[in-house]
Motif scaffolding. Sequence first.
Motif, short mmCIF file in Angstrom:
data_model
loop_
_atom_site.label_atom_id
_atom_site.label_comp_id
_atom_site.label_asym_id
_atom_site.label_seq_id
_atom_site.Cartn_x
_atom_site.Cartn_y
_atom_site.Cartn_z
N PHE A 175 16.05 42.51 49.78
CA PHE A 175 14.97 43.15 50.60
C PHE A 175 14.98 43.87 52.01
CE2 PHE A 175 10.77 43.51 52.86
CZ PHE A 175 10.14 44.25 51.79
N PHE A 176 15.53 42.46 52.23
CA PHE A 176 15.69 43.17 54.12
C PHE A 176 17.26 43.84 54.16
CE2 PHE A 176 12.90 39.07 53.55
CZ PHE A 176 11.81 39.73 53.86
N THR A 177 17.15 44.55 54.92
CA THR A 177 18.45 45.15 54.93
C THR A 177 18.94 45.46 56.32
OG1 THR A 177 17.53 47.71 55.06
CG2 THR A 177 18.01 46.77 52.86
N GLY A 178 18.40 44.73 57.05
CA GLY A 178 18.93 44.94 58.63
C GLY A 178 17.82 44.40 60.12
N LEU A 179 18.15 45.68 60.82
CA LEU A 179 17.39 45.02 62.33
C LEU A 179 15.57 45.94 61.80
CD1 LEU A 179 16.72 44.03 65.15
CD2 LEU A 179 17.79 45.82 65.88
N PHE A 180 14.76 45.21 61.64
CA PHE A 180 13.75 46.45 61.42
C PHE A 180 13.57 47.08 60.27
CE2 PHE A 180 12.80 45.28 65.60
CZ PHE A 180 11.83 44.25 65.78
N GLU A 181 15.02 47.28 59.40
CA GLU A 181 15.11 47.97 57.76
C GLU A 181 14.59 47.01 56.49
OE1 GLU A 181 16.02 50.77 58.18
OE2 GLU A 181 16.09 50.79 60.27
N THR A 182 13.86 47.58 55.88
CA THR A 182 13.57 46.69 54.54
C THR A 182 14.47 47.59 53.67
OG1 THR A 182 11.33 47.55 54.19
CG2 THR A 182 11.79 45.63 55.54
N ALA A 183 14.41 47.72 52.29
CA ALA A 183 13.93 48.32 50.50
C ALA A 183 13.44 49.24 50.39
CB ALA A 183 14.78 47.80 49.96
N LEU A 184 12.21 49.34 51.57
CA LEU A 184 10.77 49.55 50.88
C LEU A 184 10.75 51.39 50.63
CD1 LEU A 184 8.13 47.48 52.84
CD2 LEU A 184 8.76 47.78 49.94
N HIS A 185 10.57 52.29 50.11
CA HIS A 185 10.65 54.16 50.93
C HIS A 185 9.47 54.46 51.44
CE1 HIS A 185 13.27 53.58 46.42
NE2 HIS A 185 14.02 53.21 47.88
N SER A 186 9.46 55.11 51.52
CA SER A 186 8.43 56.06 52.02
C SER A 186 7.37 55.56 51.49
CB SER A 186 8.81 57.52 52.90
OG SER A 186 7.99 58.00 53.05
N GLY A 187 5.47 56.01 51.66
CA GLY A 187 4.96 55.10 50.88
C GLY A 187 4.76 54.34 49.97
N GLU A 188 5.81 53.22 50.47
CA GLU A 188 5.64 52.17 49.27
C GLU A 188 5.12 51.61 49.80
OE1 GLU A 188 9.57 51.02 47.74
OE2 GLU A 188 8.86 50.03 46.49
#
Lengths: 159, 263
Positions: B144-157
């Motif tokens: 889920f957590f992919t980086g600094l303030f980055e997640t696996a969530l897509h736009s609209g999710e």
Amino acid sequence: MPTVAMTVNGKAVAGTVEGRTLLVQFLREHLKLTGTHVGCDTSQCGCCTVHLNGTGVKSCTVLALACAGASVVTIEGLADGDTLHPMQEAFREHHGLQCGFCTPGMIMSAVDMVRRKGNDLDAQTIRKQLEGNICRCTGYHNIVLAVQAGAAAMKTAKA
Amino acid sequence: MYDFDYHKPAHRADADTLLGRDNYKPLAGGMSLLPALKLRLNRHDGLVDLGALSDLQGIRRDGDAMVIGAMTTHATVAASDLLQQALSALCVLAEGIGDPLVRNRGTLGGSIANADPGADYPAAVLGLGATVITNRREIAGDAFFTGLFETALHSGEMITAVRFPLPQKAGYAKYRQPASRFAITGVFVAQTVAGVRVAVTGAGPSVFRFAAAEAALTRRFDAAALEGLTLAPEGLNSDIHAGADYRAHCVVEMTRRAVIAAG
């Protein structure tokens, strides 16, 4: 622009706002309820604390439109006519203020603290639970005394 | 703060539709998103307030897991009797976020979607091997957590809930930044049927697992098993509050304290 209607201090109010209008702006600028203060505007200081549906929140970090249909209580709504709320009375009695800027937030936060933690509060609990409210006069000693007395007085007042 | 269109849908389906619009973003408790908008670090054409979606709230037990709705506040998690009995480390974690007024408003879903490097909840999601449930799919905590303030969530999710498998033991310890209460370093330790997991927040750009500690604690789940263990400071955060060397030291110390807290 959208309109918003809510209950503030027991009265039905409505106004035209923007999406970005904050609850504190609606209270201060639209309703002229200037008892709620803006200290930091970054949700650190707690001067803007009000009760939203009975729960303490920082009104500088809540959108006005998010409060549609809600019940909001500000420092102006705490007293019963000319009779101060027990927490206000305790702040007066114990001189829980210096410049007074943080006081509305302190009192609203203290009443929320009683809701969460009960009427019998020790100094350590009060200090920990006041972490969201900053007094830049650093007058915490009397604030803690006031909250402790006010919390106890609220129990008596309720009984 | 730039202006935006505001929507507060009463039904999930309406929220899904609105989130399909270009540059629309979900608004949970707003404790991170609204300050970011005020600073103009972010700009959205529309916000979709999830506050009216009651099915995103609440805490329930589901077999060997606790399922917590995305819109459940930190205050609710901290005060939950159900969690106090089944997963008290999560109550301790929630009670340490921000301040009481922030906890009254801030939510689990909002915290992990934002993925602040100093946020507490990411450590629990990774440390317990939780599953993030969205309106579209289920995402493993490990991915889920992919980086600094980055997640696996897509736009609209949007996140709807998180499923935390119940561990045999778990503990959380953090060294907090005294003004913001964010974690300078926070460590979540869990002993599970699949082995020991140690997740670190605050120390790096994103939450990460501390493999050496996991190996040591798998051999023996005891703070003494961490004796002599170190973490290389390369890649860790350095700021005015703490340098990378100091954070590396804090990681080991907070791991030790988390193991003690786990009991």
